[in-house]
Design a protein around this motif. Sequence first.
Motif, PDB file in Angstrom:
ATOM      1  N   ARG A  75       1.029  -0.983   0.123  1.00 14.00           N
ATOM      2  CA  ARG A  75       0.071  -0.005   0.033  1.00 14.00           C
ATOM      3  C   ARG A  75       0.959   1.356  -0.023  1.00 14.00           C
ATOM      4  NH1 ARG A  75      -5.261   1.481   2.219  1.00 14.00           N
ATOM      5  NH2 ARG A  75      -5.858  -0.652   2.138  1.00 14.00           N
ATOM      6  N   ILE A  76       0.588   2.327  -0.928  1.00 14.00           N
ATOM      7  CA  ILE A  76       1.483   3.356  -0.982  1.00 14.00           C
ATOM      8  C   ILE A  76       0.583   4.505  -0.281  1.00 14.00           C
ATOM      9  CG2 ILE A  76       2.601   4.932  -2.332  1.00 14.00           C
ATOM     10  CD1 ILE A  76       2.388   2.873  -4.692  1.00 14.00           C
ATOM     11  N   ARG A  77       1.090   5.437   0.664  1.00 17.74           N
ATOM     12  CA  ARG A  77       0.446   6.250   1.402  1.00 17.74           C
ATOM     13  C   ARG A  77       1.364   7.470   1.233  1.00 17.74           C
ATOM     14  NH1 ARG A  77       0.307   2.893   5.787  1.00 17.74           N
ATOM     15  NH2 ARG A  77      -1.607   2.207   5.987  1.00 17.74           N
ATOM     16  N   PHE A  78       0.464   8.494   0.594  1.00 13.61           N
ATOM     17  CA  PHE A  78       1.186   9.906   0.189  1.00 13.61           C
ATOM     18  C   PHE A  78       0.963  10.675   1.729  1.00 13.61           C
ATOM     19  CE2 PHE A  78       2.486   9.371  -3.972  1.00 13.61           C
ATOM     20  CZ  PHE A  78       1.575   8.231  -4.537  1.00 13.61           C
ATOM     21  N   TRP A  79       2.053  11.277   2.195  1.00 12.12           N
ATOM     22  CA  TRP A  79       2.175  12.006   3.465  1.00 12.12           C
ATOM     23  C   TRP A  79       2.476  13.561   2.921  1.00 12.12           C
ATOM     24  CZ3 TRP A  79      -0.350  10.438   7.769  1.00 12.12           C
ATOM     25  CH2 TRP A  79      -0.277   8.951   7.824  1.00 12.12           C
ATOM     26  N   GLY A  80       3.031  13.668   2.017  1.00 17.52           N
ATOM     27  CA  GLY A  80       3.601  14.897   1.364  1.00 17.52           C
ATOM     28  C   GLY A  80       3.804  14.807  -0.115  1.00 17.52           C
TER      29      GLY A  80
ATOM     30  N   GLY B 211      -0.142  19.553   0.449  1.00 19.37           N
ATOM     31  CA  GLY B 211       0.169  20.693   1.338  1.00 19.37           C
ATOM     32  C   GLY B 211       1.617  20.530   1.831  1.00 19.37           C
ATOM     33  N   HIS B 212       1.998  19.344   2.170  1.00 12.95           N
ATOM     34  CA  HIS B 212       3.254  18.896   2.816  1.00 12.95           C
ATOM     35  C   HIS B 212       4.079  18.749   1.760  1.00 12.95           C
ATOM     36  CE1 HIS B 212       2.796  19.104   7.309  1.00 12.95           C
ATOM     37  NE2 HIS B 212       1.744  18.392   6.985  1.00 12.95           N
ATOM     38  N   THR B 213       5.552  18.927   2.011  1.00 12.91           N
ATOM     39  CA  THR B 213       6.484  18.495   1.107  1.00 12.91           C
ATOM     40  C   THR B 213       6.887  16.947   0.978  1.00 12.91           C
ATOM     41  OG1 THR B 213       8.282  19.013   2.320  1.00 12.91           O
ATOM     42  CG2 THR B 213       7.542  20.993   0.942  1.00 12.91           C
ATOM     43  N   PRO B 214       7.581  16.427   0.060  1.00  8.35           N
ATOM     44  CA  PRO B 214       7.599  14.822  -0.192  1.00  8.35           C
ATOM     45  C   PRO B 214       7.891  14.250   1.015  1.00  8.35           C
ATOM     46  CG  PRO B 214       8.525  16.123  -2.275  1.00  8.35           C
ATOM     47  CD  PRO B 214       8.060  17.278  -1.062  1.00  8.35           C
ATOM     48  N   CYS B 215       6.907  13.184   1.161  1.00  8.41           N
ATOM     49  CA  CYS B 215       7.024  11.975   2.064  1.00  8.41           C
ATOM     50  C   CYS B 215       6.073  10.843   1.687  1.00  8.41           C
ATOM     51  CB  CYS B 215       6.895  12.633   3.367  1.00  8.41           C
ATOM     52  SG  CYS B 215       7.070  11.104   4.757  1.00  8.41           S
TER      53      CYS B 215
ATOM     54  N   LEU C 105      -2.897   3.793 -19.957  1.00 14.43           N
ATOM     55  CA  LEU C 105      -2.190   4.394 -18.804  1.00 14.43           C
ATOM     56  C   LEU C 105      -3.158   5.092 -17.961  1.00 14.43           C
ATOM     57  CD1 LEU C 105       0.679   5.053 -17.207  1.00 14.43           C
ATOM     58  CD2 LEU C 105       0.577   7.040 -18.775  1.00 14.43           C
ATOM     59  N   LYS C 106      -3.235   4.542 -16.615  1.00  9.89           N
ATOM     60  CA  LYS C 106      -4.197   5.448 -15.748  1.00  9.89           C
ATOM     61  C   LYS C 106      -3.295   6.648 -15.171  1.00  9.89           C
ATOM     62  CE  LYS C 106      -6.564   4.717 -11.232  1.00  9.89           C
ATOM     63  NZ  LYS C 106      -6.818   4.025 -10.172  1.00  9.89           N
ATOM     64  N   VAL C 107      -3.849   7.857 -15.136  1.00  9.26           N
ATOM     65  CA  VAL C 107      -3.137   9.180 -14.601  1.00  9.26           C
ATOM     66  C   VAL C 107      -3.925   9.598 -13.538  1.00  9.26           C
ATOM     67  CG1 VAL C 107      -2.134  11.302 -15.471  1.00  9.26           C
ATOM     68  CG2 VAL C 107      -2.520   9.587 -17.175  1.00  9.26           C
ATOM     69  N   SER C 108      -3.232   9.851 -12.557  1.00  5.60           N
ATOM     70  CA  SER C 108      -3.851  10.260 -11.161  1.00  5.60           C
ATOM     71  C   SER C 108      -2.834  11.553 -10.636  1.00  5.60           C
ATOM     72  CB  SER C 108      -3.842   9.565  -9.931  1.00  5.60           C
ATOM     73  OG  SER C 108      -4.426   8.231 -10.302  1.00  5.60           O
ATOM     74  N   ALA C 109      -3.365  12.521  -9.858  1.00  6.23           N
ATOM     75  CA  ALA C 109      -2.539  13.492  -9.374  1.00  6.23           C
ATOM     76  C   ALA C 109      -2.428  13.166  -7.829  1.00  6.23           C
ATOM     77  CB  ALA C 109      -3.226  14.848  -9.620  1.00  6.23           C
ATOM     78  N   SER C 110      -1.488  13.328  -7.075  1.00  6.53           N
ATOM     79  CA  SER C 110      -1.126  12.799  -5.760  1.00  6.53           C
ATOM     80  C   SER C 110      -1.632  14.065  -5.048  1.00  6.53           C
ATOM     81  CB  SER C 110       0.236  12.561  -5.546  1.00  6.53           C
ATOM     82  OG  SER C 110       0.881  13.606  -5.761  1.00  6.53           O
ATOM     83  N   TYR C 111      -2.278  13.751  -3.661  1.00  7.30           N
ATOM     84  CA  TYR C 111      -2.649  14.543  -2.742  1.00  7.30           C
ATOM     85  C   TYR C 111      -2.278  14.127  -1.274  1.00  7.30           C
ATOM     86  CZ  TYR C 111      -6.983  11.834  -2.533  1.00  7.30           C
ATOM     87  OH  TYR C 111      -7.831  10.679  -2.461  1.00  7.30           O
ATOM     88  N   ASP C 112      -2.081  14.898  -0.378  1.00  9.31           N
ATOM     89  CA  ASP C 112      -1.975  14.322   1.029  1.00  9.31           C
ATOM     90  C   ASP C 112      -2.855  13.672   1.374  1.00  9.31           C
ATOM     91  OD1 ASP C 112       0.134  16.125   0.346  1.00  9.31           O
ATOM     92  OD2 ASP C 112       0.212  17.242   2.198  1.00  9.31           O
ATOM     93  N   GLY C 113      -2.637  12.099   1.850  1.00 11.68           N
ATOM     94  CA  GLY C 113      -3.827  11.352   2.293  1.00 11.68           C
ATOM     95  C   GLY C 113      -4.164  10.325   1.124  1.00 11.68           C
ATOM     96  N   LEU C 114      -3.824  10.598  -0.027  1.00 10.49           N
ATOM     97  CA  LEU C 114      -3.956   9.589  -0.985  1.00 10.49           C
ATOM     98  C   LEU C 114      -3.204   8.035  -0.680  1.00 10.49           C
ATOM     99  CD1 LEU C 114      -4.829   8.469  -4.068  1.00 10.49           C
ATOM    100  CD2 LEU C 114      -2.682   9.444  -4.802  1.00 10.49           C
TER     101      LEU C 114
ATOM    102  N   GLY D 196       5.951  16.198   5.372  1.00  9.71           N
ATOM    103  CA  GLY D 196       4.957  15.237   5.408  1.00  9.71           C
ATOM    104  C   GLY D 196       5.400  14.158   6.341  1.00  9.71           C
ATOM    105  N   ALA D 197       6.891  14.200   6.928  1.00  3.19           N
ATOM    106  CA  ALA D 197       7.475  13.106   7.723  1.00  3.19           C
ATOM    107  C   ALA D 197       6.658  13.605   9.171  1.00  3.19           C
ATOM    108  CB  ALA D 197       9.025  13.207   7.955  1.00  3.19           C
TER     109      ALA D 197
END
Length: 318
Positions: A2-7, A61-65, A305-314, A83-84
């Motif tokens: 499972r991939i969790r986007f924190w930032g 909102g947060h930077t990469p994590c 190809l599926k295309v999404s935009a990441s967001y914090d919480g995805l 995002g850490a």
Amino acid sequence: MRIRFWGTRGSIPVALTSADIRDKLAQALVQASGRTFDSYEEAHAYATSELDFSLTHTFGGHTPCVELDLDSDEYFVCDMGSGARPFGVHVLAKQARRPATVNVFQSHVHWDHIMGFPFFGPAYVPGTKIRIHGCHDVLEQAYRLQQAAPCFPVDFAQLAATIEFVKLEPDKPHDVSGLTVIPHLQLHSGDSYGYRFQHNGKSVIYSTDSEHKLEDRAEAEGFANFFRNADVVIFDAMYALAEAISVKADWGHSSNIVGVELCQMARARHLVLFHHEPANDDMTLDSLLKEARRFEELTRSDHPLKVSASYDGLEIEL
Ligand SMILES: [Zn+2]
Ligand SMILES: [Zn+2]
């Protein structure tokens, strides 16, 4: 996995302003006009299933994590942007006082990718093990520097966790507690590295802060091979194509359209736009996503190809 986007924001954290929230609220009220709700739950269900995505969400909102959850005893995470901090809260809650083991994979040491570490709760818990992996010689120096006086009240040496820096060699597979990791050099000021992760027959690419010159076929093919058949490609799409090839050429970042082209060459399955430009509001980011989806439709061959935009919480389940 499972991939969790924190930032998911690039360069600097951003927050919605009061005006942004009022605007979303006013649009939601118009969209819901004439409806009545008997409870919070009913209203919440309506917001979740029927309101436009742009009214109920905000992009990074947060930077990469970005966390890769392998359902193992250890944690795996790409970059320690702001995002850490929420990632650390999640780790502490899940561990319930047991010390954690956290494996970090560092793309590079620009500030937006390490700024969350001084606020990463587990670093202050005795018994915690943190291994920071990367290809840069300056990895440890950068982590120590950002916590040195007079810029931060707690020096790196005072952190309670055992922290180890592990140098990885590019283009070689490494086994990190059961996760296969291959780093790859990317074009960016001071160099950055993308990571290919493989686990249980699934593959995820984390490729941020990377500029591509697609007219250089050898370079493009090198990345297509690195991305080959990946289930998910997390991709630096900071700019629109027009910006990336004109005013912002050589700024070390890429675009939504280049992401589609590379993923098509690689026959990857799912492109996730990442490292959003801080100046772009939700509407602009939504239009960049739509543009990328339209381009994918127009140029599609036999391999969608599926295309999404990441967001914090995805969260993405593989
Ligand atoms: Zn960055
Ligand atoms: Zn950078």
